[in-house]
Scaffold this motif. Structure first.
Motif, PDB file in Angstrom:
ATOM      1  N   HIS A 120       0.805  -1.224   0.000  1.00 38.49           N
ATOM      2  CA  HIS A 120       0.000   0.000   0.000  1.00 38.49           C
ATOM      3  C   HIS A 120       0.840   1.278   0.000  1.00 38.49           C
ATOM      4  O   HIS A 120       0.301   2.370   0.140  1.00 38.49           O
ATOM      5  CB  HIS A 120      -0.936   0.012   1.217  1.00 38.49           C
ATOM      6  N   ARG A 121       2.130   1.150  -0.175  1.00 36.92           N
ATOM      7  CA  ARG A 121       3.012   2.315  -0.038  1.00 36.92           C
ATOM      8  C   ARG A 121       2.818   3.376  -1.120  1.00 36.92           C
ATOM      9  O   ARG A 121       3.157   4.521  -0.923  1.00 36.92           O
ATOM     10  CB  ARG A 121       4.482   1.872  -0.017  1.00 36.92           C
ATOM     11  N   PHE A 122       2.271   3.002  -2.259  1.00 35.13           N
ATOM     12  CA  PHE A 122       2.086   3.977  -3.336  1.00 35.13           C
ATOM     13  C   PHE A 122       0.605   4.220  -3.602  1.00 35.13           C
ATOM     14  O   PHE A 122       0.218   4.595  -4.697  1.00 35.13           O
ATOM     15  CB  PHE A 122       2.802   3.515  -4.609  1.00 35.13           C
ATOM     16  N   CYS A 123      -0.222   4.027  -2.573  1.00 34.96           N
ATOM     17  CA  CYS A 123      -1.676   4.168  -2.698  1.00 34.96           C
ATOM     18  C   CYS A 123      -2.157   5.483  -2.097  1.00 34.96           C
ATOM     19  O   CYS A 123      -1.374   6.295  -1.638  1.00 34.96           O
ATOM     20  CB  CYS A 123      -2.354   2.986  -1.994  1.00 34.96           C
ATOM     21  N   THR A 124      -3.459   5.631  -2.056  1.00 32.45           N
ATOM     22  CA  THR A 124      -4.088   6.832  -1.500  1.00 32.45           C
ATOM     23  C   THR A 124      -3.986   6.837   0.021  1.00 32.45           C
ATOM     24  O   THR A 124      -3.687   5.812   0.641  1.00 32.45           O
ATOM     25  CB  THR A 124      -5.576   6.865  -1.875  1.00 32.45           C
ATOM     26  N   GLN A 141      -3.664   3.649   2.574  1.00 35.54           N
ATOM     27  CA  GLN A 141      -2.539   3.623   3.512  1.00 35.54           C
ATOM     28  C   GLN A 141      -3.029   3.629   4.956  1.00 35.54           C
ATOM     29  O   GLN A 141      -2.517   2.882   5.786  1.00 35.54           O
ATOM     30  CB  GLN A 141      -1.587   4.793   3.251  1.00 35.54           C
ATOM     31  N   LYS A 150       1.743  13.158   6.317  1.00 32.17           N
ATOM     32  CA  LYS A 150       2.664  13.876   5.436  1.00 32.17           C
ATOM     33  C   LYS A 150       2.073  15.239   5.065  1.00 32.17           C
ATOM     34  O   LYS A 150       2.790  16.225   4.966  1.00 32.17           O
ATOM     35  CB  LYS A 150       2.939  13.050   4.186  1.00 32.17           C
ATOM     36  N   SER A 200      10.109   7.668   4.270  1.00 36.44           N
ATOM     37  CA  SER A 200      10.129   7.333   2.841  1.00 36.44           C
ATOM     38  C   SER A 200       9.136   8.252   2.134  1.00 36.44           C
ATOM     39  O   SER A 200       8.023   8.453   2.644  1.00 36.44           O
ATOM     40  CB  SER A 200       9.720   5.875   2.611  1.00 36.44           C
ATOM     41  N   PRO A 201       9.496   8.778   0.974  1.00 40.73           N
ATOM     42  CA  PRO A 201       8.639   9.777   0.320  1.00 40.73           C
ATOM     43  C   PRO A 201       7.252   9.263  -0.070  1.00 40.73           C
ATOM     44  O   PRO A 201       6.313  10.046  -0.159  1.00 40.73           O
ATOM     45  CB  PRO A 201       9.442  10.198  -0.911  1.00 40.73           C
ATOM     46  N   GLU A 202       7.088   7.958  -0.263  1.00 36.51           N
ATOM     47  CA  GLU A 202       5.789   7.419  -0.669  1.00 36.51           C
ATOM     48  C   GLU A 202       4.816   7.259   0.496  1.00 36.51           C
ATOM     49  O   GLU A 202       3.617   7.088   0.305  1.00 36.51           O
ATOM     50  CB  GLU A 202       5.955   6.083  -1.405  1.00 36.51           C
ATOM     51  N   LEU A 203       5.316   7.336   1.725  1.00 32.53           N
ATOM     52  CA  LEU A 203       4.454   7.182   2.898  1.00 32.53           C
ATOM     53  C   LEU A 203       3.647   8.456   3.148  1.00 32.53           C
ATOM     54  O   LEU A 203       4.188   9.562   3.084  1.00 32.53           O
ATOM     55  CB  LEU A 203       5.277   6.865   4.141  1.00 32.53           C
ATOM     56  N   LEU A 204       2.373   8.276   3.455  1.00 31.81           N
ATOM     57  CA  LEU A 204       1.487   9.403   3.738  1.00 31.81           C
ATOM     58  C   LEU A 204       1.107   9.491   5.205  1.00 31.81           C
ATOM     59  O   LEU A 204       0.606  10.521   5.648  1.00 31.81           O
ATOM     60  CB  LEU A 204       0.216   9.295   2.884  1.00 31.81           C
TER      61      LEU A 204
END
Length: 118
Positions: free
Chosen positions: A33-37, A41, A71, A104-108
Motif C-alpha cells: 500500500h506504499r504507493f496508494c491513496t 494507507q 505527510k 520514505s517519500p511514498e508514505l502518507l
C-alpha cells in the motif's frame, strides 16, 4: 522491574510491555500500500496496529494514546473519517495528529500507539 520486548532488532522493538502498558513502535502501511491513496494507507496501517496489538495481548478497546503523523494536513479529514470508524465507540484514546516528514517519500501516514494489556 519486568520489561518485555517483542521482535527486538538493533534499532528498536516492535512492542515493549511494562507495568501492563504496551508501547508500539511506529506503524506504517504495508509494502503493498506504499504507493496508494491516504485511504488505502490509513486502512493498511490501522490493520497492522490491530495485528500487533492482538499479538501482544491487547486490542482497540484498550488504547490509551495515539500519535498520528500525516505527510500533509490536506489528508486530515479523510484520515479522521477512517479513524472514526476504526476506533470503537466510547473507547477513543488521547490523540495528537501532526504534519511530519516521512522516512520514505511514498508514505502518507504513520502512527504510534500506547495501549493497556487486556
Amino acid at each position: 522491574m519486568n520489561i518485555q520486548r517483542h521482535d527486538t532488532k538493533p534499532r528498536m522493538s516492535r512492542a515493549v510491555i511494562h507495568n501492563n502498558t504496551i508501547y508500539l513502535c511506529g506503524q506504517v502501511p504495508g509494502p503493498e500500500h506504499r504507493f496508494c491513496t491516504i485511504t488505502d494507507q490509513a486502512e493498511s496501517m490501522l490493520a497492522r496496529v490491530d495485528a500487533l496489538l492482538e499479538e501482544v495481548g491487547s486490542d482497540r478497546e484498550h488504547l490509551l494514546s495515539a500519535t498520528v503523523y500525516l505527510k500533509s494536513m490536506d489528508d486530515f479529514k479523510t484520515f479522521n473519517d477512517i479513524w472514526d470508524t476504526w476506533v470503537p465507540q466510547g473507547h477513543a484514546p488521547a490523540r495528537a495528529c501532526v504534519q511530519a516528514a516521512m522516512a520514505s517519500p511514498e508514505l502518507l501516514c504513520e502512527i504510534t500507539v500506547v495501549a493497556a494489556v487486556k
